[in-house]
Enzyme design. Structure first.
Site, PDB file in Angstrom:
ATOM      1  N   TYR A  50      68.676 -10.747  59.717  1.00 52.79           N
ATOM      2  CA  TYR A  50      67.460 -11.529  59.450  1.00 52.79           C
ATOM      3  C   TYR A  50      67.558 -12.965  59.979  1.00 52.79           C
ATOM      4  CZ  TYR A  50      65.280  -7.872  56.614  1.00 52.79           C
ATOM      5  OH  TYR A  50      64.668  -6.720  56.189  1.00 52.79           O
ATOM      6  N   PHE A  58      62.305 -18.059  52.001  1.00 52.48           N
ATOM      7  CA  PHE A  58      62.761 -16.860  51.286  1.00 52.48           C
ATOM      8  C   PHE A  58      64.068 -16.280  51.838  1.00 52.48           C
ATOM      9  CE2 PHE A  58      59.533 -15.471  54.454  1.00 52.48           C
ATOM     10  CZ  PHE A  58      60.292 -14.587  55.221  1.00 52.48           C
ATOM     11  N   ARG A  86      54.998   1.330  61.639  1.00 48.00           N
ATOM     12  CA  ARG A  86      54.423   0.216  60.891  1.00 48.00           C
ATOM     13  C   ARG A  86      53.139   0.630  60.155  1.00 48.00           C
ATOM     14  NH1 ARG A  86      56.908  -4.601  61.675  1.00 48.00           N
ATOM     15  NH2 ARG A  86      55.083  -5.930  61.511  1.00 48.00           N
ATOM     16  N   THR A  92      53.468  -5.873  54.781  1.00 49.19           N
ATOM     17  CA  THR A  92      54.703  -6.406  54.182  1.00 49.19           C
ATOM     18  C   THR A  92      54.568  -6.543  52.673  1.00 49.19           C
ATOM     19  OG1 THR A  92      55.110  -7.652  56.211  1.00 49.19           O
ATOM     20  CG2 THR A  92      56.299  -8.370  54.246  1.00 49.19           C
ATOM     21  N   ARG A 103      54.975   1.539  51.479  1.00 50.77           N
ATOM     22  CA  ARG A 103      55.133   0.337  50.650  1.00 50.77           C
ATOM     23  C   ARG A 103      54.166   0.349  49.467  1.00 50.77           C
ATOM     24  NH1 ARG A 103      56.030  -3.649  55.768  1.00 50.77           N
ATOM     25  NH2 ARG A 103      58.297  -3.798  55.675  1.00 50.77           N
ATOM     26  N   ASN A 113      60.466  -4.712  49.343  1.00 54.32           N
ATOM     27  CA  ASN A 113      59.332  -3.936  49.855  1.00 54.32           C
ATOM     28  C   ASN A 113      59.734  -2.580  50.460  1.00 54.32           C
ATOM     29  OD1 ASN A 113      60.445  -4.959  52.151  1.00 54.32           O
ATOM     30  ND2 ASN A 113      58.557  -5.781  53.006  1.00 54.32           N
ATOM     31  N   HIS A 116      62.068  -1.400  55.922  1.00 54.70           N
ATOM     32  CA  HIS A 116      61.898  -2.281  57.089  1.00 54.70           C
ATOM     33  C   HIS A 116      61.529  -1.413  58.284  1.00 54.70           C
ATOM     34  CE1 HIS A 116      62.765  -5.254  60.209  1.00 54.70           C
ATOM     35  NE2 HIS A 116      63.388  -4.276  60.841  1.00 54.70           N
TER      36      HIS A 116
HETATM   37  P1  CMP Z   1      60.851  -6.974  56.616  1.00 55.43           P
HETATM   38  O1  CMP Z   1      59.776  -6.215  57.268  1.00 55.43           O
HETATM   39  O2  CMP Z   1      62.203  -6.340  56.521  1.00 55.43           O
HETATM   40  O3  CMP Z   1      61.011  -8.389  57.381  1.00 55.43           O
HETATM   41  C1  CMP Z   1      61.384  -9.579  56.757  1.00 55.43           C
HETATM   42  C2  CMP Z   1      61.512  -9.439  55.271  1.00 55.43           C
HETATM   43  O4  CMP Z   1      61.454 -10.663  54.560  1.00 55.43           O
HETATM   44  C3  CMP Z   1      60.318  -8.656  54.738  1.00 55.43           C
HETATM   45  O5  CMP Z   1      60.377  -7.340  55.133  1.00 55.43           O
HETATM   46  C4  CMP Z   1      60.449  -8.940  53.252  1.00 55.43           C
HETATM   47  O6  CMP Z   1      61.490  -8.188  52.641  1.00 55.43           O
HETATM   48  C5  CMP Z   1      60.861 -10.408  53.304  1.00 55.43           C
HETATM   49  N1  CMP Z   1      59.701 -11.296  53.192  1.00 55.43           N
HETATM   50  C6  CMP Z   1      58.723 -11.515  54.098  1.00 55.43           C
HETATM   51  N2  CMP Z   1      57.840 -12.416  53.667  1.00 55.43           N
HETATM   52  C7  CMP Z   1      58.276 -12.800  52.446  1.00 55.43           C
HETATM   53  C8  CMP Z   1      57.793 -13.722  51.480  1.00 55.43           C
HETATM   54  N3  CMP Z   1      56.675 -14.438  51.697  1.00 55.43           N
HETATM   55  N4  CMP Z   1      58.487 -13.870  50.345  1.00 55.43           N
HETATM   56  C9  CMP Z   1      59.613 -13.154  50.136  1.00 55.43           C
HETATM   57  N5  CMP Z   1      60.135 -12.251  51.025  1.00 55.43           N
HETATM   58  C10 CMP Z   1      59.461 -12.079  52.159  1.00 55.43           C
END
Ligand code: CMP
Length: 140
Positions: A50, A58, A86, A92, A103, A113, A116
């Protein structure tokens, strides 16, 4: 590699016992499973995955969450895999995810969530290589 994507069943979903149900959804949607491994991410591995979000507020909580228990990265193949996956998983934030998406049905929160999915073909290629060697990806 435009027909592949990297998926991760995240620690919330694994811990809640949803691994099999989520895999069923993925296979029933026509994705071919080419690699999968249940693994416990180290902090370093999760931070690297990440890294693009390093400056986001976050980020630390996200790394805590991704190392809180086992997760299951998978390499998946299908026509237009990135976009199709997706659509299958939904937005998300599960509160904004469409009915019938993974999700919507299995995620706990915007962070926890459930899954990924890669956001581009270029990232899919990088993300698959981040978890699997070419020998571990089975083309069949
Ligand atoms: P993912 O699709 O794995 O990509 C980035 C991850 O960051 C996302 O899923 C969530 O798990 C997390 N994420 C994205 N936006 C937020 C947010 N606003 N607050 C907390 N976690 C977030």
């Amino acid at each position: 590699m435009s027909n592949k994507t990297l998926a991760i069943i995240k620690p919330d979903a694994v811990g809640n016992g949803f691994t099999g149900k989520i895999m069923d959804r993925i296979i029933e949607a026509g994705f071919k499973l080419q690699a999968a491994q249940l693994m416990q991410l180290s902090r370093e591995k999760a931070e690297g995955f990440y890294a693009v979000h390093k400056e986001r507020p976050f980020y630390n909580d996200l790394v805590d969450f991704m190392t809180s228990g086992p997760c299951m990265p998978m390499a998946l193949e299908k026509d237009d895999a990135v976009n199709t996956f997706r659509s299958l998983i939904g937005a998300t934030n599960p509160e904004e995810a469409a009915d019938g998406t993974i999700r919507k049905d299995f995620a706990e929160s915007i962070q926890n969530n459930a899954v990924h999915g890669s956001d581009s073909n270029e990232n899919a290629q990088k993300e698959i290589a981040y978890f699997f060697t070419s020998n571990e990806i089975l083309d069949y």
